[in-house]
Enzyme design. Structure first.
Site, PDB file in Angstrom:
ATOM      1  N   ASN A   1      38.555  36.782  23.629  1.00 19.11           N
ATOM      2  CA  ASN A   1      39.231  35.659  24.299  1.00 19.11           C
ATOM      3  C   ASN A   1      38.232  34.579  24.704  1.00 19.11           C
ATOM      4  OD1 ASN A   1      42.276  35.955  24.772  1.00 19.11           O
ATOM      5  ND2 ASN A   1      41.494  38.027  25.121  1.00 19.11           N
TER       6      ASN A   1
ATOM      7  N   LEU B   1      39.071  41.867  42.144  1.00 18.26           N
ATOM      8  CA  LEU B   1      38.389  40.809  42.878  1.00 18.26           C
ATOM      9  C   LEU B   1      38.674  40.920  44.376  1.00 18.26           C
ATOM     10  CD1 LEU B   1      39.378  37.983  40.393  1.00 18.26           C
ATOM     11  CD2 LEU B   1      37.147  39.131  40.548  1.00 18.26           C
TER      12      LEU B   1
ATOM     13  N   HIS C   1      46.505  38.771  30.501  1.00 17.84           N
ATOM     14  CA  HIS C   1      46.868  40.180  30.579  1.00 17.84           C
ATOM     15  C   HIS C   1      47.702  40.544  29.350  1.00 17.84           C
ATOM     16  CE1 HIS C   1      47.718  44.033  32.369  1.00 17.84           C
ATOM     17  NE2 HIS C   1      48.993  43.858  32.103  1.00 17.84           N
TER      18      HIS C   1
ATOM     19  N   ARG D   1      29.503  47.550  47.539  1.00 22.29           N
ATOM     20  CA  ARG D   1      29.416  46.237  48.203  1.00 22.29           C
ATOM     21  C   ARG D   1      30.086  45.197  47.301  1.00 22.29           C
ATOM     22  NH1 ARG D   1      23.712  45.023  48.416  1.00 22.29           N
ATOM     23  NH2 ARG D   1      23.495  46.550  46.760  1.00 22.29           N
TER      24      ARG D   1
HETATM   25  C1  GRF Z   1      42.392  41.531  26.376  1.00 22.30           C
HETATM   26  O1  GRF Z   1      43.381  42.371  25.859  1.00 22.30           O
HETATM   27  C2  GRF Z   1      42.856  40.875  27.640  1.00 22.30           C
HETATM   28  O2  GRF Z   1      44.225  40.590  27.639  1.00 22.30           O
HETATM   29  C3  GRF Z   1      42.530  41.909  28.677  1.00 22.30           C
HETATM   30  O3  GRF Z   1      41.322  42.464  28.264  1.00 22.30           O
HETATM   31  C4  GRF Z   1      41.175  42.320  26.860  1.00 22.30           C
HETATM   32  C5  GRF Z   1      39.908  41.585  26.615  1.00 22.30           C
HETATM   33  O4  GRF Z   1      39.609  41.478  25.253  1.00 22.30           O
HETATM   34  N1  GRF Z   1      42.495  41.312  30.002  1.00 22.30           N
HETATM   35  P1  GRF Z   1      38.421  40.540  24.793  1.00 22.30           P
HETATM   36  O5  GRF Z   1      37.162  41.021  25.513  1.00 22.30           O
HETATM   37  O6  GRF Z   1      38.783  39.130  25.162  1.00 22.30           O
HETATM   38  O7  GRF Z   1      38.317  40.721  23.309  1.00 22.30           O
END
Ligand code: GRF
Length: 218
Positions: free
Chosen positions: A14, A94, A110, A65
């Protein structure tokens, strides 16, 4: 030009989609820095190979921490002049301090159609639940995990014979499509949060297919 910080813990596909969209001029923003809580995350090298600064703030240096760790990450981001934070596979819960610090300017992706299947393994949860439609969600980050106001979603079918790998791949292709779009809208200043809802200001001629929301409003 907005400056974007990307947080990741793993492979970073991503992150690559976001950086490539910024480099291609599709988003009025530039990648400022990529930060990981895991020094061994492959995404760090991938960022550097795209010419983006990358740093690790190892979580193991801050055991017990969490807020101190979050503050150290924020110091790196703020030092890099970051306006917007994108969580891209950042496997960390977080603290309220961090969420407050970036309120209204931090997005997460997500791999499920929230509010269904928050937490780990959204795709596996969807398969186990027997849903016929799965997908992904980009949302603003609030104090609860995978919970904040939804910016955009994309849906995909669950096909007979799917396993976690095939479904995840189908969803991931949509993640790479909607995350840059959501970041573009945020960088353009066109997202307004109204309670739980996100309003997109103005038409978007580039708004992809019918399976994706929100519908443009005038
Ligand atoms: C993705 O499926 C995203 O939706 C989730 O974690 C995964 C990350 O994949 N939060 P990448 O590291 O971006 O390939």
């Amino acid at each position: 030009m907005k400056r974007v910080g990307i947080l990741l813990s793993g492979r970073g596909s991503n992150m690559v989609a976001l950086v490539e969209a910024m480099h291609a001029g599709e988003i009025p923003a530039e990648p400022a820095i990529v930060v990981s809580d895991r020094p061994e995350a492959p995404g760090l090298e991938r960022a550097r190979s795209l010419g983006v600064a990358a740093a690790a703030v190892p979580r193991k240096d801050y055991r017990g921490r969490r807020e101190e760790h979050d503050r150290a990450v924020a110091a790196v981001l703020d030092e890099a002049g970051v306006d917007i934070v994108c969580l891209a596979g950042y496997m960390r819960i977080l603290t309220p301090w961090f969420v407050g610090h970036y309120e209204g300017r931090m997005l997460n992706i997500h791999p499920a159609l929230l509010p269904s299947f928050p937490g780990l393994h959204g795709q596996r949860q969807a398969l186990e639940h027997g849903v016929r439609i799965a997908g992904c969600t980009v949302h603003f980050v609030d104090a609860e995990v995978d919970h904040g106001p939804i910016v955009i979603q994309a849906a995909v079918p669950v096909l007979p014979g799917d396993d976690e790998e095939t479904l995840s791949a189908r969803i991931l292709a949509q993640e790479h499509r909607i995350y840059p779009l959501a970041l573009r809208w945020l960088a353009e200043g066109r997202l307004r949060i109204e309670g739980r809802r996100v309003v997109l200001e103005g038409e978007d001629p580039g708004l992809p297919g019918a399976l994706v929301s929100p519908a443009p409003v005038s």
